[in-house]
Write an enzyme that holds these catalytic residues in place. Structure first.
Site, PDB file in Angstrom:
ATOM      1  N   CYS A  43      21.002  25.893  14.883  1.00  0.00           N
ATOM      2  CA  CYS A  43      21.108  24.567  15.479  1.00  0.00           C
ATOM      3  C   CYS A  43      21.475  24.724  16.954  1.00  0.00           C
ATOM      4  O   CYS A  43      22.449  25.418  17.284  1.00  0.00           O
ATOM      5  CB  CYS A  43      22.171  23.751  14.746  1.00  0.00           C
ATOM      6  SG  CYS A  43      22.524  22.164  15.536  1.00  0.00           S
ATOM      7  N   CYS A  46      25.260  23.057  17.383  1.00  0.00           N
ATOM      8  CA  CYS A  46      26.496  23.582  16.783  1.00  0.00           C
ATOM      9  C   CYS A  46      26.370  25.009  16.282  1.00  0.00           C
ATOM     10  O   CYS A  46      27.360  25.607  15.868  1.00  0.00           O
ATOM     11  CB  CYS A  46      26.973  22.663  15.661  1.00  0.00           C
ATOM     12  SG  CYS A  46      26.050  22.835  14.123  1.00  0.00           S
ATOM     13  N   CYS A  92      20.707  18.175  11.491  1.00  0.00           N
ATOM     14  CA  CYS A  92      21.629  19.247  11.117  1.00  0.00           C
ATOM     15  C   CYS A  92      22.704  18.666  10.201  1.00  0.00           C
ATOM     16  O   CYS A  92      23.311  17.641  10.522  1.00  0.00           O
ATOM     17  CB  CYS A  92      22.262  19.824  12.378  1.00  0.00           C
ATOM     18  SG  CYS A  92      23.594  20.994  12.045  1.00  0.00           S
ATOM     19  N   CYS A  95      26.392  18.862  12.214  1.00  0.00           N
ATOM     20  CA  CYS A  95      26.749  18.061  13.386  1.00  0.00           C
ATOM     21  C   CYS A  95      25.917  16.787  13.508  1.00  0.00           C
ATOM     22  O   CYS A  95      26.171  15.983  14.396  1.00  0.00           O
ATOM     23  CB  CYS A  95      26.653  18.896  14.659  1.00  0.00           C
ATOM     24  SG  CYS A  95      24.974  19.301  15.144  1.00  0.00           S
ATOM     25  N   CYS A 115       8.700  20.234  10.837  1.00  0.00           N
ATOM     26  CA  CYS A 115       8.162  20.243  12.186  1.00  0.00           C
ATOM     27  C   CYS A 115       9.336  20.043  13.145  1.00  0.00           C
ATOM     28  O   CYS A 115       9.886  18.952  13.248  1.00  0.00           O
ATOM     29  CB  CYS A 115       7.143  19.114  12.309  1.00  0.00           C
ATOM     30  SG  CYS A 115       6.310  19.079  13.891  1.00  0.00           S
TER      31      CYS A 115
HETATM   32 ZN   LIG Z   1      24.261  21.338  14.214  1.00  0.00          ZN
END
Ligand SMILES: [Zn+2]
Length: 128
Positions: A43, A46, A92, A95, A115
């Site tokens: 990510c 985070c 995510c 976060c 995607c």
């Molecule tokens: Zn994250």
């Protein structure tokens, strides 16, 4: 959850637009769509591990595409009917940042096409 003004300070303006304002980067003009190296995609906000290069495939769309996340617990799909399209937004799980969308036209066995935006991801190449 982190306040938006902190995200704004930590992320580049381009990253902020995608991760926190659900922007979409241009097809074929992004960092990872044609990345064939082995490694892990984290990510961009985070650092949670999200996708492995093993699940990445060439979807022809111009965005990095994956058939499955590293761990289904690490991403969350939420309904998004904006732009008149039925598709699931992917965020995510840790976060809540926007990553991209998942479509039901991916390769078997999952049939999923994640995607993603390159700007929402951070790639680390596998050592050795
Ligand atoms: Zn994250």
């Amino acid at each position: 959850m982190k306040p938006e003004n902190e995200w704004q300070q930590e992320l580049s303006p381009e990253q902020y637009r995608v991760l926190r304002e659900k922007g979409t980067e241009p097809a074929f003009r992004n960092e990872y769509w044609d990345n064939h190296r082995e490694g892990t995609y984290f990510c961009g906000a985070c650092g949670l591990p999200l996708f492995s290069s093993a699940a990445k495939y060439d979807s022809g769309t111009g965005w990095p595409s994956f058939s499955a996340p590293i761990d289904p617990e690490n991403v969350e799909a939420t309904g998004d009917t904006s732009h008149g399209m039925v598709r699931d937004e992917v965020v995510c799980a840790r976060c809540g940042s926007h990553l991209g969308h998942v479509f039901p036209d991916g390769p078997q066995p999952t049939g999923d096409r994640y995607c993603m935006n390159s700007l929402a991801l951070k790639f680390e190449e596998k050592e050795g």
